[in-house]
Design a protein around this motif. Structure first.
Motif, PDB file in Angstrom:
ATOM      1  N   LYS A  51      -5.870   6.024   6.427  1.00  0.00           N
ATOM      2  CA  LYS A  51      -6.498   7.233   6.962  1.00  0.00           C
ATOM      3  C   LYS A  51      -6.612   7.160   8.482  1.00  0.00           C
ATOM      4  CE  LYS A  51     -10.342  10.400   6.105  1.00  0.00           C
ATOM      5  NZ  LYS A  51     -11.524  10.684   5.266  1.00  0.00           N
ATOM      6  N   ASN A  52      -6.117   8.217   9.147  1.00  0.00           N
ATOM      7  CA  ASN A  52      -6.165   8.339  10.619  1.00  0.00           C
ATOM      8  C   ASN A  52      -5.348   7.271  11.350  1.00  0.00           C
ATOM      9  OD1 ASN A  52      -7.978  10.524  10.380  1.00  0.00           O
ATOM     10  ND2 ASN A  52      -9.735   9.139  10.343  1.00  0.00           N
ATOM     11  N   VAL A  69      -2.793  11.095   9.172  1.00  0.00           N
ATOM     12  CA  VAL A  69      -2.218  11.228  10.517  1.00  0.00           C
ATOM     13  C   VAL A  69      -3.294  10.952  11.575  1.00  0.00           C
ATOM     14  CG1 VAL A  69      -1.002  12.771  12.096  1.00  0.00           C
ATOM     15  CG2 VAL A  69      -0.613  12.957   9.618  1.00  0.00           C
ATOM     16  N   ARG A  70      -2.951  10.117  12.543  1.00  0.00           N
ATOM     17  CA  ARG A  70      -3.874   9.829  13.651  1.00  0.00           C
ATOM     18  C   ARG A  70      -3.880  11.006  14.631  1.00  0.00           C
ATOM     19  NH1 ARG A  70      -1.127   9.307  18.220  1.00  0.00           N
ATOM     20  NH2 ARG A  70       0.998   8.465  18.215  1.00  0.00           N
ATOM     21  N   PRO A  71      -4.924  11.146  15.450  1.00  0.00           N
ATOM     22  CA  PRO A  71      -4.893  12.147  16.517  1.00  0.00           C
ATOM     23  C   PRO A  71      -3.677  11.929  17.416  1.00  0.00           C
ATOM     24  CG  PRO A  71      -7.112  11.299  16.248  1.00  0.00           C
ATOM     25  CD  PRO A  71      -6.225  10.444  15.378  1.00  0.00           C
ATOM     26  N   GLY A  72      -2.930  12.985  17.665  1.00  0.00           N
ATOM     27  CA  GLY A  72      -1.686  12.879  18.426  1.00  0.00           C
ATOM     28  C   GLY A  72      -0.471  12.608  17.563  1.00  0.00           C
ATOM     29  N   ASN A 120      -1.557   9.313  -7.931  1.00  0.00           N
ATOM     30  CA  ASN A 120      -1.525  10.697  -7.476  1.00  0.00           C
ATOM     31  C   ASN A 120      -1.859  10.701  -5.990  1.00  0.00           C
ATOM     32  OD1 ASN A 120      -4.467  10.679  -7.186  1.00  0.00           O
ATOM     33  ND2 ASN A 120      -4.510  10.798  -9.431  1.00  0.00           N
ATOM     34  N   GLU A 121      -1.954  11.881  -5.410  1.00  0.00           N
ATOM     35  CA  GLU A 121      -2.180  11.975  -3.966  1.00  0.00           C
ATOM     36  C   GLU A 121      -3.575  11.523  -3.543  1.00  0.00           C
ATOM     37  OE1 GLU A 121      -2.758  16.249  -5.582  1.00  0.00           O
ATOM     38  OE2 GLU A 121      -1.565  14.455  -6.023  1.00  0.00           O
ATOM     39  N   HIS A 122      -4.454  11.305  -4.505  1.00  0.00           N
ATOM     40  CA  HIS A 122      -5.814  10.857  -4.186  1.00  0.00           C
ATOM     41  C   HIS A 122      -6.012   9.373  -4.486  1.00  0.00           C
ATOM     42  CE1 HIS A 122      -6.633  15.069  -3.640  1.00  0.00           C
ATOM     43  NE2 HIS A 122      -6.312  15.337  -4.888  1.00  0.00           N
ATOM     44  N   ASP A 123      -4.941   8.659  -4.728  1.00  0.00           N
ATOM     45  CA  ASP A 123      -5.016   7.233  -5.053  1.00  0.00           C
ATOM     46  C   ASP A 123      -5.755   6.471  -3.953  1.00  0.00           C
ATOM     47  OD1 ASP A 123      -4.201   4.401  -5.387  1.00  0.00           O
ATOM     48  OD2 ASP A 123      -2.888   5.207  -6.934  1.00  0.00           O
ATOM     49  N   ALA A 124      -6.644   5.574  -4.363  1.00  0.00           N
ATOM     50  CA  ALA A 124      -7.449   4.814  -3.393  1.00  0.00           C
ATOM     51  C   ALA A 124      -6.585   3.940  -2.482  1.00  0.00           C
ATOM     52  CB  ALA A 124      -8.462   3.949  -4.147  1.00  0.00           C
ATOM     53  N   GLY A 153       8.350   0.411  16.076  1.00  0.00           N
ATOM     54  CA  GLY A 153       7.009  -0.132  16.128  1.00  0.00           C
ATOM     55  C   GLY A 153       5.911   0.766  15.599  1.00  0.00           C
ATOM     56  N   GLN A 154       6.235   1.963  15.146  1.00  0.00           N
ATOM     57  CA  GLN A 154       5.201   2.888  14.698  1.00  0.00           C
ATOM     58  C   GLN A 154       4.805   2.629  13.239  1.00  0.00           C
ATOM     59  OE1 GLN A 154       6.651   6.910  15.561  1.00  0.00           O
ATOM     60  NE2 GLN A 154       5.555   6.875  17.513  1.00  0.00           N
ATOM     61  N   ILE A 155       3.724   3.292  12.833  1.00  0.00           N
ATOM     62  CA  ILE A 155       3.313   3.330  11.429  1.00  0.00           C
ATOM     63  C   ILE A 155       3.698   4.710  10.895  1.00  0.00           C
ATOM     64  CG2 ILE A 155       1.369   3.314   9.826  1.00  0.00           C
ATOM     65  CD1 ILE A 155      -0.092   1.491  11.791  1.00  0.00           C
ATOM     66  N   ALA A 156       4.503   4.739   9.865  1.00  0.00           N
ATOM     67  CA  ALA A 156       4.988   6.004   9.306  1.00  0.00           C
ATOM     68  C   ALA A 156       4.836   5.987   7.789  1.00  0.00           C
ATOM     69  CB  ALA A 156       6.441   6.237   9.694  1.00  0.00           C
ATOM     70  N   VAL A 157       4.774   7.182   7.214  1.00  0.00           N
ATOM     71  CA  VAL A 157       4.603   7.329   5.767  1.00  0.00           C
ATOM     72  C   VAL A 157       5.570   8.386   5.250  1.00  0.00           C
ATOM     73  CG1 VAL A 157       3.025   7.965   3.895  1.00  0.00           C
ATOM     74  CG2 VAL A 157       2.148   6.737   5.904  1.00  0.00           C
ATOM     75  N   ASP A 158       6.325   8.041   4.211  1.00  0.00           N
ATOM     76  CA  ASP A 158       7.067   9.037   3.429  1.00  0.00           C
ATOM     77  C   ASP A 158       6.240   9.243   2.167  1.00  0.00           C
ATOM     78  OD1 ASP A 158       8.814  10.676   2.133  1.00  0.00           O
ATOM     79  OD2 ASP A 158      10.556   9.374   2.320  1.00  0.00           O
TER      80      ASP A 158
END
Length: 420
Positions: free
Chosen positions: A294-295, A345-348, A284-288, A225-230
């Motif tokens: 974010k967060n 990454v969100r807080p925690g 790139n890593e700054h892609d919109a 159920g989480q939100i994850a990013v590779d």
């Protein structure tokens, strides 16, 4: 090896030893041109080409520009790397070549006493390891360990099977297989079977993945159920492992700059039965397109572009295609990617920074740079996260796999928790 195979090996080495392209890419193109070659011919040529690369420091001592004399380089590889005696190679040689091979064999003690030839590592890499405190013995042990071809590691897809049962089934087929000592999902195969035709592979039960790479996915700790990013997903080996950890639920974003790598991931997702993975090509890593997360992410994995110095078992030519100048360029890219990924990454939440490198400049020093520029992050000691899978003699808070000690690729990983 027969005379025709030696001639073909010579032709292949003339291209490979320039190191303008990866050796496997050059060989693949070579074999496409030589379509009439049988499997045995291809195997002999490929093994001799890679034996040449693995013993290139010794060969260069006797042959300073081996790409200009690839036939002699191939003959030396047969003797130094493939265990053929000078007498056994006699039918392939003229008298001058035979005497040269005798001279090569007589240098055995000299090779053992010189660090570059004992370790089979280029001078630039030896100097990097010395600068980070490795002594000559450590360097030699490492160099010898990555001269050995890697076994075939596979990961059991926990959505479709349990490791113990799958291992027993493989052993019942007569395959030499054992459980990997550190990954709870891994099986090591020693005879390198044609796995791409095996029913367990075709059904998505097994996926080829080095044990070290499996441990990186394990460190993410992702859950249902989480939100994850590779963030640098490549062809998706770690993405698929994370998707299985999430039991196919939640949302797992797989970002990469290469459309082809992401396209290769899609059939693997189908085989694995995972529908929670969302591949996305980015510029790139700054892609919109990244900004919407974010967060929000519970976990972000950054397997950063790196020198690859932990993968020399599989890519022995890489140490001749890399250089200090290349690595300095990579360091800037790694810092930029890590900074961009951390903002998702969100807080925690958790951030995992990883490379397939043994160089501290790409590993610990990059973490130090990030932590100096970013407050609100806490290092999670890897030993506590791996729990029952703790590696022997692991020092400090980071994961650093060593091929000689752990029999994996040389991965590095650090785990950070965002505390505010």
């Amino acid at each position: 090896m027969n005379a025709q195979q030696l001639d073909l090996t010579t032709s292949a080495l003339a291209q490979v030893l320039t190191f303008r392209q990866p050796a496997d890419v050059v060989l693949s193109a070579f074999f496409r041109r030589e379509r009439k070659l049988g499997m045995r011919d291809r195997q002999e040529i490929a093994e001799t080409v890679f034996a040449t690369i693995r013993h290139l420091q010794k060969i260069q001592k006797m042959l300073p520009k081996p790409h200009q004399k690839p036939r002699r380089a191939a003959l030396a590889a047969l003797v130094l790397g493939r265990g053929i005696s000078v007498h056994g190679a006699e039918s392939l040689c003229d008298s001058e070549e035979k005497q040269w091979l005798i001279d090569v064999k007589e240098q055995k003690s000299a090779f053992a006493s010189d660090l570059t030839t004992a370790a089979e590592l280029p001078q630039w890499l030896i100097e990097c390891l010395q600068q980070q405190g490795w002594d000559d013995n450590q360097i030699a042990i490492y160099g010898r360990s990555v001269m050995q071809p890697a076994p075939l590691d596979v990961r059991v897809n926990t959505q479709k099977g349990k490791r113990d049962k799958i291992l027993s089934a493989l052993q019942a087929e007569g395959l030499r297989a054992e459980a990997t000592p550190f990954s709870p999902w891994g099986i090591r195969l020693f005879d390198k079977p044609a796995l791409n035709k095996h029913p367990l592979f075709l059904d998505g039960v097994l996926e080829v993945q080095d044990e070290g790479s499996q441990l990186l996915a394990l460190l993410t700790g992702v859950k249902r159920g989480q939100i994850a990013v590779d963030f640098c997903a490549g062809a998706g080996g770690k993405t698929l492992a994370m998707g299985a950890m999430m039991a196919g639920s939640g949302r797992l974003y797989a970002f990469d700059v290469a459309e082809k790598r992401l396209a290769n991931m899609k059939p693997r997702m189908v085989r694995a039965g995972l529908t929670n993975i969302h591949p996305q090509r980015i510029d790139n890593e700054h892609d919109a397109r990244i900004a919407r997360l974010k967060n929000k992410a519970d976990c972000v994995l950054v397997d950063a572009p790196c020198s690859g110095m932990g993968t020399l078992r599989r890519n022995p030519d890489l140490k001749y295609r890399q250089s200090n100048d290349n690595i300095w360029t990579l360091l800037e890219q790694q810092q930029s990617i890590l900074q961009a990924a951390s903002e998702l990454v969100r807080p925690g939440g958790r951030l995992v920074y990883a490379t397939c490198s043994i160089l501290e400049t790409e590993n610990q020093q990059q973490l130090n740079h990030f932590l100096a520029a970013n407050t609100g992050w806490h290092i999670e000691p890897v030993q506590t996260l791996l729990k029952s899978n703790v590696l022997p003699d692991m020092q400090g808070d980071y994961l650093q796999l060593n091929t000689g000690e752990h029999h994996t690729d040389g991965f590095f990983a650090a785990v950070l928790t965002r505390i505010k």
